[in-house]
Enzyme design. Structure first.
Site, short mmCIF file in Angstrom:
data_model
loop_
_atom_site.label_atom_id
_atom_site.label_comp_id
_atom_site.label_asym_id
_atom_site.label_seq_id
_atom_site.Cartn_x
_atom_site.Cartn_y
_atom_site.Cartn_z
CG ASP A 22 -1.95 -1.09 1.16
OD1 ASP A 22 -2.14 -1.66 0.07
OD2 ASP A 22 -2.55 -1.42 2.22
CE LYS B 227 -20.82 -22.52 -24.38
NZ LYS B 227 -21.56 -21.59 -23.52
S1 IVH Z 1 -14.60 -20.20 -28.22
C1 IVH Z 1 -15.27 -19.06 -32.45
N1 IVH Z 1 -14.09 -21.27 -25.88
O1 IVH Z 1 -19.34 -19.56 -25.01
C2 IVH Z 1 -15.34 -19.66 -31.10
N2 IVH Z 1 -16.04 -19.93 -26.07
O2 IVH Z 1 -20.68 -18.80 -28.15
C3 IVH Z 1 -15.64 -18.65 -30.10
N3 IVH Z 1 -17.27 -19.68 -23.95
O3 IVH Z 1 -20.29 -16.62 -24.95
C4 IVH Z 1 -15.87 -19.12 -28.74
N4 IVH Z 1 -15.94 -20.91 -22.72
O4 IVH Z 1 -17.79 -16.56 -24.32
C5 IVH Z 1 -14.93 -20.51 -26.58
N5 IVH Z 1 -13.46 -22.28 -23.87
C6 IVH Z 1 -14.31 -21.50 -24.57
C7 IVH Z 1 -15.44 -20.90 -23.99
C8 IVH Z 1 -16.29 -20.12 -24.77
C9 IVH Z 1 -17.03 -20.17 -22.73
C10 IVH Z 1 -18.43 -18.83 -24.27
C11 IVH Z 1 -18.16 -17.63 -25.10
C12 IVH Z 1 -19.47 -17.37 -25.78
C13 IVH Z 1 -20.02 -18.74 -25.90
C14 IVH Z 1 -19.77 -19.26 -27.28
#
Ligand code: IVH
Length: 706
Positions: free
Chosen positions: A41, A125
């Site tokens: 800090d 995901k």
């Molecule tokens: S790749 C072209 N990888 O899921 C590919 N998406 O529509 C783009 N998400 O809201 C996405 N974990 O934010 C990818 N390991 C992951 C992910 C991921 C979560 C979410 C992303 C989006 C939705 C995909």
């Protein structure tokens, strides 16, 4: 803008920035701070002062710029240089989902039966909010939401406040390490860990403020907060999972190598990912993660599969807004609707009365739920739930299922904000009882508190039972087989009145109980014996001191190292422990001021409960680093004098980290009897191998031999 670099102030500012970056990483990423918070800090304030006097010296990556800016009227639009695509979702939660994806990819790549399996990057995901981070020459210049995929919102000032979780990383770096790219857009997910979410809601509840529905909503709300100071108080984390616009950086060949490179630059990348071969590999990954879903520190709603080779991704291309090379494969939902049958009151370990929803059983988050908590009277009122309502139940991880809100007539909207939903007039309003439903003692509510409590203490059978169950819990003394049915019998039958009496239970007493066979009785006796060797953190947590959760118990154990030092610590000394505030310090002191609590500790020790102790950190010079600060160790095989938990606790209390697998980054492998592949791997990589004595020497601060 060019920043002047020659004056003494400019030099000091640059030095302070370096120091603060370094120590923030020690604290947040490595969980091994080298300086006390107060010193951090002090450095921080010095930098703030210089920047206030010489505004031109303030750089975008200055640590002081995590929380800046003012309350916005709205967010500026950001046009994405590369569209942010969504991803096809495979809702078939069985193996079929993975097989269908692999078959499609093979067909589109023109692969026949004889061709080798396709390599996929399989990852989690994350259930949060997609964000695009734009780094120019390694410095974070902009952060934007996905929006409609073409245009998002500029949420830079809120994203700067994403610090991650102490010890677990997850902060958004304001500056990348060793990044030579002119432009590097990193895509990933902002999310909230479950423990951070629970704590946030606990704080909201204590203040009588509205609670958040789930970690995703809490995270999304924080990112879209117009006041960055409020966003900064919401504990957010980040994982990178892909790229957007990239200029001046030669891409690696595979998605996996891209993520490795991002991790090298200091971006948080989730380690639960792997490269797998073909449909069989995908199915195995989906299954393995599904089995561990509850143990993850954050919510996921599925896994994501991506064709690993970027060249093949290019060949596959896109259909409308979705890439053909990626798919999300879901797990069963963690929120479901069901009917609320009645609201009952339960008495907890500390005497707290909790309104509990009795539900029409519903399958949610992998199990059937028929009870869910409503936390307290005020939350119940705010959510306006009553018998007969259709409600949304959430169950994620080990967390107790809870009622998120009610569904207004037929519509799918959640009415946690109390939207109107007329119901039959005969449903009576819920009231808290004036006397404890279990022991008949008076129920009280402290001034300013939202909690109703039974004043019966251990006279109240409900409190005694809960205290025993908590003590025996998996994260406490871990006594398997001591479930609620058995505890009911032990307490109701007057067999046990105090925690230490547990250790007097013998075969004869146990066999005499209903539904207790000789075999289960023997198992329980063995479990009790085994549970006697524990760790200080587990023991502290098991005592059930108010406000001392698992994390606080670990902090206390690490700080004091020995039970007697902790029991005699003053409130001021207790409050020196990171994350222990005055309320917690008071509660701990009050607990040990009670003679009967000290007696419980003594009796448990006399019953043979033991744990390893170490010299407390305060006895060291205050700025001397802990002996294992910044060191990563891997344990393998059986050590003669320590079990896994104990070894891990000792290493962590010395500032070290215990990892599950050996890599080039491992500093030591501690090997015992029947060590397996980890030992081989250590030898391959030339990682030093220690035995238990070597570990103990290291813990004492000795330089390792060799
Ligand atoms: S790749 C072209 N990888 O899921 C590919 N998406 O529509 C783009 N998400 O809201 C996405 N974990 O934010 C990818 N390991 C992951 C992910 C991921 C979560 C979410 C992303 C989006 C939705 C995909």
């Amino acid at each position: 803008m060019t920043v002047e670099t020659s004056s003494p102030a400019a030099q000091r500012a640059a030095e302070l920035r370096e120091l603060l970056h370094y120590h923030a990483r020690r604290y947040y990423v490595h969980d091994a701070p080298e300086i006390p918070d107060a010193e951090y800090d002090r450095l921080y304030q010095e930098l703030e002062r210089i920047e206030a006097e010489h505004p031109a010296l303030c750089t975008a990556d200055s640590p002081t710029q995590r929380v800046i800016g003012r309350v916005l009227e709205g967010f500026a639009a950001v046009r994405h240089q590369v569209p942010m695509l969504s991803i096809r979702t495979e809702t078939d939660t069985s193996a079929g989902g993975a097989e269908a994806f692999d078959a499609r990819v093979r067909r589109e790549l023109g692969l026949g039966q004889d061709d080798a399996p396709v390599a996929y990057a399989a990852e989690l995901k994350f259930d949060g909010l997609a964000i695009n981070l734009r780094y120019e020459h390694g410095v974070l210049v902009q952060a934007a939401t996905r929006g409609d995929g073409e245009t998002g919102e500029d949420v830079t000032q809120n994203i700067r406040t994403v610090r991650g979780h102490a010890g677990a990383g997850g902060g958004v770096p304001l500056r990348l390490e060793g990044c030579s790219a002119d432009v590097l857009e990193v895509r990933g997910e902002v999310y909230m860990r479950r423990d951070d979410f629970e704590q946030l809601n606990e704080r909201q509840r204590e203040r009588g403020d509205k609670t958040f529905v789930n970690p995703r909503n809490a995270a999304a709300g924080a990112v879209r907060q117009l006041d960055p100071r409020i966003a900064a108080q919401r504990p957010l984390s980040f994982f990178a999972y892909g790229l957007g616009d990239v200029r001046g950086w030669a891409l690696p060949d595979t998605h996996c190598a891209v993520l490795d490179a991002l991790a090298e630059m200091g971006l948080p990348v989730c380690s639960d990912r792997s490269v797998v071969q073909g449909a069989a590999g995908l199915v195995a990954f989906h299954r393995a993660i599904g089995a561990r879903r509850d143990e993850l520190p954050f919510d996921i709603d599925g896994v994501v599969y991506k064709v690993n080779r970027l060249e093949l991704q290019r060949q596959l291309g896109f259909v409308t807004r979705e890439p053909r090379w990626a798919v999300a494969h879901k797990y069963p939902a963690q929120e479901q609707m069901t009917q609320l049958r009645a609201v009952e009151v339960q008495v907890g370990r500390t005497g707290k009365l909790t309104p509990v929803a009795k539900l029409e059983p519903v399958f949610v988050g992998g199990t059937t739920v028929s009870n869910a908590t409503l936390h307290n009277l005020f939350e119940l009122r705010r959510k306006r739930v009553r018998a007969g309502d259709t409600v949304i139940v959430r169950r994620a991880g080990d967390v107790i299922p809870e009622i998120v809100g009610r569904v207004s007539n037929g519509a799918a909207a959640v009415a946690s904000d109390g939207a109107d939903n007329p119901r039959p007039a005969y449903v009576p309003n819920f009231r808290m009882p004036r006397v404890c439903p279990v022991c008949g003692s008076q129920v009280m509510r402290e001034k300013g508190s939202v909690e109703h409590r039974c004043t019966g203490g251990l006279y109240c059978a409900a409190q005694r039972k809960q205290a025993l169950l908590h003590f025996a819990g998996r994260r406490a003394m871990n006594i398997e087989g001591l479930g609620d049915k058995l505890v009911d019998q032990l307490v109701d039958g007057g067999v046990i009145r105090t925690l230490p009496e547990l250790y007097t239970l013998g075969l004869t007493t146990l066999v005499a109980l209903e539904r207790m066979g000789a075999r289960s009785a023997q198992n329980l006796v063995d479990e009790l014996a085994r549970s006697r060797s524990t760790t200080l953190a587990r023991f502290l947590y098991a005592l059930g001191i108010r406000h001392v959760g698992e994390a606080t118990a670990k902090d206390l154990a690490r700080h004091f190292g020995a039970m007697d030092r902790l029991m005699s610590a003053s409130e001021t000394q207790l409050a020196e422990v990171p994350d222990v505030g005055p309320v917690v310090a008071h509660s701990i002191r009050a607990f040990f001021d009670q003679p009967h609590n000290r007696e419980v500790v003594e009796q448990l020790r006399a019953a043979g409960v033991t744990w390893p102790e170490h010299d407390a950190a305060p006895d060291r010079a205050p700025d001397a680093p802990l002996p294992l600060a910044g060191r990563t160790l891997v344990l393998t095989g059986t050590l003669p004098g320590l079990d896994r938990e104990q070894a891990k606790a000792l290493i962590e209390s010395a500032g070290g980290k215990v990892a599950g697998s050996v890599s080039k980054k491992t500093h030591y492998v501690v090997a015992g009897a029947e060590a397996g592949s980890k030992l081989e791997r250590a030898r391959e990589l030339g990682v030093p191998v220690l035995d238990e004595a070597g570990l103990r020497a290291l813990l004492d601060g000795a330089a390792p031999a060799g």
